[in-house]
Design a protein around this motif. Structure first.
Motif, PDB file in Angstrom:
ATOM      1  N   UNK A 206       0.781  -1.990  -0.029  1.00  0.00           N
ATOM      2  CA  UNK A 206       0.155   0.347  -0.108  1.00  0.00           C
ATOM      3  C   UNK A 206       0.723   1.551  -0.185  1.00  0.00           C
ATOM      4  N   UNK A 207       2.905   1.039  -0.008  1.00  0.00           N
ATOM      5  CA  UNK A 207       2.979   2.651   0.013  1.00  0.00           C
ATOM      6  C   UNK A 207       3.914   2.616  -0.750  1.00  0.00           C
ATOM      7  N   UNK A 208       3.201   3.979  -1.418  1.00  0.00           N
ATOM      8  CA  UNK A 208       3.581   4.704  -3.031  1.00  0.00           C
ATOM      9  C   UNK A 208       3.693   6.080  -2.556  1.00  0.00           C
ATOM     10  N   UNK A 209       3.085   7.458  -1.683  1.00  0.00           N
ATOM     11  CA  UNK A 209       3.896   8.252  -1.616  1.00  0.00           C
ATOM     12  C   UNK A 209       5.460   7.926  -0.598  1.00  0.00           C
ATOM     13  N   UNK A 210       5.974   9.610  -0.787  1.00  0.00           N
ATOM     14  CA  UNK A 210       7.450   9.992  -0.022  1.00  0.00           C
ATOM     15  C   UNK A 210       6.713   9.932   1.642  1.00  0.00           C
ATOM     16  N   UNK A 211       5.587  10.797   1.586  1.00  0.00           N
ATOM     17  CA  UNK A 211       5.128  10.695   3.273  1.00  0.00           C
ATOM     18  C   UNK A 211       4.859   9.405   3.872  1.00  0.00           C
ATOM     19  N   UNK A 248      12.850   6.053  -7.108  1.00  0.00           N
ATOM     20  CA  UNK A 248      13.858   5.769  -5.682  1.00  0.00           C
ATOM     21  C   UNK A 248      14.287   6.247  -4.687  1.00  0.00           C
ATOM     22  N   UNK A 249      15.091   7.495  -5.281  1.00  0.00           N
ATOM     23  CA  UNK A 249      15.659   8.283  -5.075  1.00  0.00           C
ATOM     24  C   UNK A 249      14.510   9.355  -4.213  1.00  0.00           C
ATOM     25  N   UNK A 250      13.852   9.420  -4.268  1.00  0.00           N
ATOM     26  CA  UNK A 250      12.159  10.409  -4.266  1.00  0.00           C
ATOM     27  C   UNK A 250      12.961   9.579  -2.399  1.00  0.00           C
ATOM     28  N   UNK A 251      11.505   8.592  -2.780  1.00  0.00           N
ATOM     29  CA  UNK A 251      11.504   7.889  -1.909  1.00  0.00           C
ATOM     30  C   UNK A 251      12.714   7.274  -0.824  1.00  0.00           C
ATOM     31  N   UNK A 252      13.459   6.862  -0.924  1.00  0.00           N
ATOM     32  CA  UNK A 252      15.233   6.681  -0.549  1.00  0.00           C
ATOM     33  C   UNK A 252      15.185   7.884   0.591  1.00  0.00           C
ATOM     34  N   UNK A 253      14.878   9.492  -0.184  1.00  0.00           N
ATOM     35  CA  UNK A 253      15.124  10.553   0.632  1.00  0.00           C
ATOM     36  C   UNK A 253      14.182  10.838   1.757  1.00  0.00           C
ATOM     37  N   UNK A 254      13.054  10.386   1.288  1.00  0.00           N
ATOM     38  CA  UNK A 254      11.754  10.349   2.525  1.00  0.00           C
ATOM     39  C   UNK A 254      12.246   8.961   3.541  1.00  0.00           C
TER      40      UNK A 254
END
Length: 258
Positions: A206-211, A248-254
Motif C-alpha cells: 500500500x505504500x506509494x508516496x514519500x509521506x 526511488x531517489x525521492x522515496x529513499x530521501x523520505x
C-alpha cells in the motif's frame, strides 16, 4: 551474519520490488541498476507466476505481461549473475511455492546461493508450513523471510523469534496495491516484534508516496514499495528505468528523514 543486515546498517532502508521480465528482462536489469544508483538498500526481484494470491491487479498485470513475453526462471538467474558482477547490495527473490517446487527445492535454493541471492519470500507458504523450505534455505545460507500481518495476533512473537534476514510487516489486510491511507496499528505489532527479535522489520503493501514511506519507516526499519514502481513500468515500458530511478531517489530521501 546475513548479508541482508547490510540494508539496515546505515539507517532506515528503502526496499523496491520489481517483477522480472516486465516488459522484458533487459528493462528489468536497467531498472535494477537505476534503483541501486538512486539509493535502494535491498531489492526484491519478483519471479513471475500465473496464479497469484497476494498480489493486486497492478502486479498481477506485470506477471501476465512477463509470462506472455516468454520470461523463464533461467533468464532471471542469468540476469542476477550479470548484476552481481558489480552490484553488492542485498537482493531477494519473491515468488510462489510452485515455482520453487517446479525447479526442485534443493536445486532452486542452491542456485539462489550460487548466484548471490540473499533471501527468499514465499507469500503463499504459512509460517507453520515453512520448514520444508527453511531447512534447505539454512543449508545454503539463504534467508527465508517471514510475513507478519495485522491478523497474526498471538503468532507475532512466535514468527519474530524464528525470523531470518528481515521481517516483512504487512501494513493492511488484502493484496498488494496502492492505498490512499494506512490505518493499521503498526506500533503495537512492531512493539511485539522488538520484544522478541533484533532482526530488522520493514513495512510493505500500500505504500506509494514519500509521506507514506516516511511514516512507515518511522515506526519500523524501512519501507517496501512495489505497485507504484510497476505502474511506472506499465506507463513507460522500456523507457521506465530512468523514471523508476528518480522515484526511488525521492522515496529513499523520505525514509532517511523518518
Amino acid at each position: 551474519m546475513s548479508n541482508i543486515y547490510r540494508a539496515f546498517e546505515t539507517g532506515k532502508a528503502f526496499i523496491p520490488f520489481i517483477t522480472c521480465g516486465d516488459p522484458d528482462i533487459a528493462t528489468t536489469e536497467k531498472a535494477v541498476r537505476e534503483m541501486v544508483t538512486a539509493g535502494a538498500d535491498l531489492i526484491e526481484l519478483g519471479i513471475p507466476f500465473s496464479d497469484l494470491t497476494a498480489e493486486g491487479e497492478v502486479i498481477q498485470g506485470a506477471n501476465l505481461r512477463a509470462l506472455r513475453g516468454g520470461i523463464k526462471v533461467k533468464d532471471i538467474f542469468d540476469m542476477v549473475v550479470r548484476l552481481r558482477k558489480d552490484i553488492t547490495i542485498p537482493m531477494v527473490f519473491m515468488t510462489y511455492a510452485n515455482v520453487v517446487f517446479n525447479a526442485g527445492s534443493d536445486t532452486f535454493i542452491k542456485k539462489c546461493h550460487d548466484i548471490g541471492i540473499d533471501g527468499l519470500i514465499l507469500p503463499d507458504i504459512p509460517f507453520e508450513e515453512k520448514d520444508e523450505f527453511a531447512d534447505i534455505c539454512d543449508k545454503y545460507d539463504v534467508d527465508l523471510i517471514s510475513f507478519i500481518a495485522p491478523t497474526s495476533d498471538e503468532r507475532i512473537a512466535m514468527i519474530a523469534k524464528e525470523a531470518k534476514g528481515f521481517l516483512y510487516i504487512v501494513s493492511s489486510l488484502g493484496v498488494t496495491g496502492v492505498r490512499s491511507e494506512i490505518t493499521t496499528d503498526l506500533d503495537s505489532i512492531i512493539k511485539v516484534v522488538r520484544e522478541n527479535t533484533d532482526i530488522p522489520c520493514a513495512v510493505g503493501f500500500g505504500i506509494s508516496t514519500p509521506d507514506q514511506a516516511k511514516k512507515m519507516a518511522a515506526v519500523s526499519d524501512g519501507a517496501i514499495v512495489g505497485s507504484a514502481i510497476i505502474r511506472l513500468l506499465e506507463k513507460y515500458g522500456t523507457a521506465a528505468p530512468s523514471h523508476i530511478g528518480e522515484y526511488v531517489k525521492q522515496m529513499k530521501e523520505a525514509v532517511l528523514t523518518a
